[in-house]
Design a protein around this motif. Structure first.
Motif, PDB file in Angstrom:
ATOM      1  N   LEU A  25       0.733  -1.087   0.026  1.00  0.00           N
ATOM      2  CA  LEU A  25       0.127   0.026  -0.052  1.00  0.00           C
ATOM      3  C   LEU A  25       0.859   1.306   0.007  1.00  0.00           C
ATOM      4  CD1 LEU A  25      -2.869  -0.969   2.534  1.00  0.00           C
ATOM      5  CD2 LEU A  25      -3.110  -0.204   0.237  1.00  0.00           C
ATOM      6  N   LEU A  26       1.965   1.320   0.837  1.00  0.00           N
ATOM      7  CA  LEU A  26       2.812   2.333   0.789  1.00  0.00           C
ATOM      8  C   LEU A  26       3.535   2.437  -0.481  1.00  0.00           C
ATOM      9  CD1 LEU A  26       4.143   2.251   4.457  1.00  0.00           C
ATOM     10  CD2 LEU A  26       2.867   4.375   3.393  1.00  0.00           C
ATOM     11  N   ALA A  27       4.027   1.412  -0.952  1.00  0.00           N
ATOM     12  CA  ALA A  27       4.951   1.557  -2.050  1.00  0.00           C
ATOM     13  C   ALA A  27       4.262   1.973  -3.330  1.00  0.00           C
ATOM     14  CB  ALA A  27       5.477   0.202  -2.272  1.00  0.00           C
ATOM     15  N   GLU A  28       2.938   1.233  -3.563  1.00  0.00           N
ATOM     16  CA  GLU A  28       2.330   1.716  -4.650  1.00  0.00           C
ATOM     17  C   GLU A  28       1.568   3.090  -4.580  1.00  0.00           C
ATOM     18  OE1 GLU A  28       1.835  -0.423  -7.212  1.00  0.00           O
ATOM     19  OE2 GLU A  28       3.387  -1.679  -6.433  1.00  0.00           O
ATOM     20  N   ILE A  88      -1.736   4.683  -0.291  1.00  0.00           N
ATOM     21  CA  ILE A  88      -1.867   5.419   1.099  1.00  0.00           C
ATOM     22  C   ILE A  88      -0.702   6.343   1.094  1.00  0.00           C
ATOM     23  CG2 ILE A  88      -3.687   3.986   2.155  1.00  0.00           C
ATOM     24  CD1 ILE A  88      -1.287   2.609   3.652  1.00  0.00           C
ATOM     25  N   TYR A  89      -0.726   7.374   1.802  1.00  0.00           N
ATOM     26  CA  TYR A  89       0.338   8.303   2.231  1.00  0.00           C
ATOM     27  C   TYR A  89       1.040   8.090   3.713  1.00  0.00           C
ATOM     28  CZ  TYR A  89      -1.077  10.712  -2.269  1.00  0.00           C
ATOM     29  OH  TYR A  89      -1.509  11.135  -3.330  1.00  0.00           O
ATOM     30  N   VAL A  90      -0.083   7.866   4.529  1.00  0.00           N
ATOM     31  CA  VAL A  90       0.347   7.807   5.789  1.00  0.00           C
ATOM     32  C   VAL A  90      -0.424   6.600   6.545  1.00  0.00           C
ATOM     33  CG1 VAL A  90      -1.266   9.340   6.765  1.00  0.00           C
ATOM     34  CG2 VAL A  90       0.692   9.094   7.977  1.00  0.00           C
ATOM     35  N   THR A  91       0.385   5.854   7.445  1.00  0.00           N
ATOM     36  CA  THR A  91      -0.442   4.985   8.171  1.00  0.00           C
ATOM     37  C   THR A  91       0.561   4.756   9.426  1.00  0.00           C
ATOM     38  OG1 THR A  91      -0.925   2.369   8.164  1.00  0.00           O
ATOM     39  CG2 THR A  91       0.929   3.131   6.847  1.00  0.00           C
ATOM     40  N   GLU A  92       0.098   3.777  10.335  1.00  0.00           N
ATOM     41  CA  GLU A  92       1.090   3.293  11.172  1.00  0.00           C
ATOM     42  C   GLU A  92       1.920   2.020  10.747  1.00  0.00           C
ATOM     43  OE1 GLU A  92      -2.205   3.262  12.697  1.00  0.00           O
ATOM     44  OE2 GLU A  92      -2.318   1.228  11.920  1.00  0.00           O
ATOM     45  N   GLY A  93       3.003   1.610  11.090  1.00  0.00           N
ATOM     46  CA  GLY A  93       3.848   0.689  10.599  1.00  0.00           C
ATOM     47  C   GLY A  93       4.811   0.280  11.351  1.00  0.00           C
ATOM     48  N   TRP A  94       5.256  -1.189  10.959  1.00  0.00           N
ATOM     49  CA  TRP A  94       6.318  -1.907  11.691  1.00  0.00           C
ATOM     50  C   TRP A  94       7.641  -1.270  11.443  1.00  0.00           C
ATOM     51  CZ3 TRP A  94       3.414  -6.927   9.963  1.00  0.00           C
ATOM     52  CH2 TRP A  94       2.226  -7.274  10.725  1.00  0.00           C
ATOM     53  N   SER A  95       8.236  -0.960  12.270  1.00  0.00           N
ATOM     54  CA  SER A  95       9.521  -0.298  12.063  1.00  0.00           C
ATOM     55  C   SER A  95      10.463  -1.186  11.040  1.00  0.00           C
ATOM     56  CB  SER A  95      10.305  -0.011  13.360  1.00  0.00           C
ATOM     57  OG  SER A  95      10.482  -1.332  14.056  1.00  0.00           O
ATOM     58  N   GLY A  96      10.641  -2.493  11.157  1.00  0.00           N
ATOM     59  CA  GLY A  96      11.427  -3.092  10.444  1.00  0.00           C
ATOM     60  C   GLY A  96      10.864  -3.293   8.941  1.00  0.00           C
TER      61      GLY A  96
END
Lengths: 288, 380
Positions: free
Chosen positions: B250-253, B256-264
């Protein structure tokens, strides 16, 4: 042993492997689900055995479940209508084609060689912001910014149509293929136009196939879980997703069992109504 | 009572005259027959003769790192095959374990002490023999202590890594300054309607709702305000993601522009060249992952695998592969060049900068909040 009694036993002997499989793989697990639906989930996630009506009371009286069930039936209904509208002309074309019928049927079966999940996910590459459709529209200058097409109820229906259309086409095809083509010629010779011959002769005779395809599409569509998960937005859940959440996310197997039995009862009732008025024979032909 | 003792008692009864010779010989014969019948099947129960251990983890780059740097070298060294499976979330995996037979699942890469406590509550914890895991000495003590507190000083897992669920954003559309200014509230900012994502996990949703409403995530009091924040996020979100792979896609494509995400995972995206920023807001969601041994598993083989995985060279290689700092104490072990650059890394080994979920608080709300989130998620 008399010949009559031996003949009476023979079908049961022949059917016994299938019956054993159905009992062990369908009715026994179903029995477990029924028993589970009367248990309770404790605070730790463990199940408390017993006979409690709490889950059933919640499933039957909570408007949340009723609303999602109605929404599920609505999505399945729309999907079925779209499949019928798209599937009938395709089935008619295949049934009336000369020589290449086998190839067309093979092409119809081709999607089944690819995983349903992969087929569903392929829409992300087609309709996504950087997907094929947006790229083409931007490329030819129709739009400047990509259009957000994914993750809504429309894409859920689109994914379901993609999945279920072959079932509709096959059922209608089987029905159309069994209609004597000379009946249309006879109608024409009696003064009917081609359209009248179709609406007065062919369409009524093919309705059992359309109904069988419709039932299959509706039942499979209403029970789907993957499509809304992959192609739906935050609020586009269907009833099977509730079952998943109750069992997997909330670890509430008893409530999940009650919900799954509720869905089974609604869809089972539809099948019974269909069988009462149209019979299952056409459906069997379509599946065969 | 073992069989030798049983035979001894039988012999004693015979010698005392309490049993006829015929009956004594009959019982001995029956015992011999029973032993003969069970022998071909006994191999399946030999704990020491383990050829395979099952490991379940989060899939994606994490599983790839485990396979390459830990499982394959372990199999080469010991001959024990590690069969690895994946799951999309802790809840899903717990459900699978609940439905399984003892011994079917062995080791799981669990996230958070609250998961450990849930497994313990369901009677799924085992007891590790720490003498068989000497590499446990390199682990940050604080990470061990929280697990010991739950299982009466014993361990059913070894801590393995830690990370955060922070805010990930596309720098083409959102600047670092804007992120700093808005923090967690950017997830409920109307300006990004339809371009916001979020994990379909009730804990994460409620944690961020606590931040958005200015409350302590481990002791929020205005729960209604939190649900309102969850609803606000839902109405602005394009999609709830359900796996790390979906988050990255979703982020790479740029869906979406913002989300919470897993650091790794976000670090992995950055490594791939995507201009994705990452920040932990104040009181951001910190978590520690462990390798949990499920009750009924072949303990010695599992302990051997855990010790192998905790060896600094393995642990560092896995950490560099999966982009999460290892549980190794940086004051005892040299962690190399890459690990200090990973998000959430704490060079002091005290982890005092991270806020972890209080298992008692979160598990106490688990039944109600997970159910409620299921409804809110669908528009209620």
């Amino acid at each position: 042993m008399s010949v009559e009694s031996r003949e009476a036993r023979q079908p049961w002997i022949l059917l016994s492997p299938a019956l054993t499989a159905i009992i062990l793989l369908l009715f026994v697990p179903l029995g477990f689900i029924v028993v589970y639906s009367f248990w309770l989930r404790t605070a730790t996630g463990a199940d408390q055995a017993g006979f409690f009506l709490d889950n059933w009371q919640e499933a039957l009286t909570d408007s949340f479940y009723r609303d999602i069930l109605l929404n599920t039936l609505k999505i399945a209904g729309i999907t079925t209508i779209v499949c019928a509208l798209m599937g009938y002309p395709a089935a008619y074309f295949i049934a009336r084609s000369r020589g290449n019928k086998a190839i067309l049927l093979l092409l119809l079966m081709l999607p089944f060689w690819i995983s349903y999940i992969i087929r569903t996910m392929s829409w992300i590459n087609i309709l996504g912001v950087s997907g094929a459709l947006n790229s083409v529209l931007i490329g030819v200058g129709i739009i400047d910014e990509p259009i957000q097409m994914l993750y809504n109820e429309t894409t859920v229906i689109l994914g379901l149509v993609h999945f279920l259309l072959p079932f509709m086409i096959l059922n209608v095809f089987v029905s159309l293929d069994g209609i004597d083509e000379t009946l249309e010629d006879a109608a024409n010779s009696l003064g009917a136009t081609r359209w009248q011959a179709f609406t007065e002769v062919t369409l009524p005779l093919s309705l059992p196939g359309l109904a069988a395809g419709g039932l299959l599409c509706f039942v499979l569509g209403a029970g789907t879980y993957i499509t809304p998960l992959v192609l739906g937005g935050p609020t586009d859940a269907m009833f099977a997703n509730l079952v998943f959440e109750a069992i997997i996310t909330q670890l509430n197997w008893p409530l999940g069992s009650a919900l799954s039995l509720m869905l089974l009862a609604v869809l089972g009732a539809l099948v019974l109504i269909y069988n009462r008025y149209l019979g299952m024979a056409q459906l069997m032909k379509g599946l065969g | 009572m073992d069989n030798t003792k049983r035979y001894g008692r039988l012999l004693e009864r015979y010698r005392n005259g309490d049993m006829e010779r015929r009956k004594f010989l009959g019982l001995i014969g029956a015992a011999g027959l029973a032993y003969g019948v069970q022998t071909p099947f006994a191999k399946f129960a030999h704990a020491q003769d383990v050829k395979e251990v099952r490991f379940d983890g989060w899939g994606g780059v994490v599983s790839e790192a485990f396979r390459e740097y830990a499982f394959d070298p372990f199999t080469e060294k010991t001959g024990v095959t590690v069969v690895d499976g994946t799951f999309g979330g802790g809840d899903e995996y717990l459900s699978r374990v609940k439905a399984s037979q003892p011994g079917e699942y062995n080791i799981a890469h669990l996230s958070g002490v609250f998961d450990y406590a849930r497994y313990h509550g369901l009677g799924l914890t085992s007891e590790l023999n720490e003498d068989n895991i000497p590499n446990l000495q390199y682990v940050i003590p604080k990470l061990n202590d929280v697990f010991r507190k739950i299982t009466d000083g014993k361990l059913s897992c070894v801590p393995y890594d830690y990370g955060t669920t922070g805010l990930a954003y596309n720098r083409k559309h959102i600047s670092d300054e804007e992120m700093k200014e808005k923090g967690a509230k950017i997830l409920i900012d109307d300006a990004y309607k339809g371009k916001i994502g979020g994990w379909a996990d009730w804990r994460t949703r409620m944690w961020y709702a606590a931040l958005q409403t200015g409350q302590d995530p481990n002791g929020a009091t205005d729960v209604d305000a939190m649900w309102d924040a969850v609803r606000a996020h839902r109405d602005l979100a394009l999609k709830y993601w359900t796996s790390g792979a979906e988050l990255m896609s979703l982020l790479a494509e740029e869906e979406i522009y913002v989300t919470e995400g897993w650091s790794g995972r976000i670090y992995a995206l950055q490594e791939q060249g995507h201009d994705i920023g990452y920040m932990d807001p104040p009181n951001g969601f910190g978590w520690q992952e462990c390798l949990f041994v499920i009750k009924g598993s072949p303990m010695e083989a599992c302990e051997e695998l855990l010790n192998f995985m905790l060896a600094p060279e393995t642990s560092i290689a896995v950490a560099e592969g999966q982009n999460y700092p290892p549980a190794l104490d940086p004051t005892k072990v040299d962690l190399g060049d890459k690990i200090p650059t990973l998000p959430a890394f704490d060079p002091t080994g005290t982890l005092s900068g991270l806020t972890f979920a209080d298992p008692e608080y979160w598990n106490g709300h688990e039944a109600d909040w997970s159910k409620m989130f299921g409804r809110v998620q669908k528009g209620y």
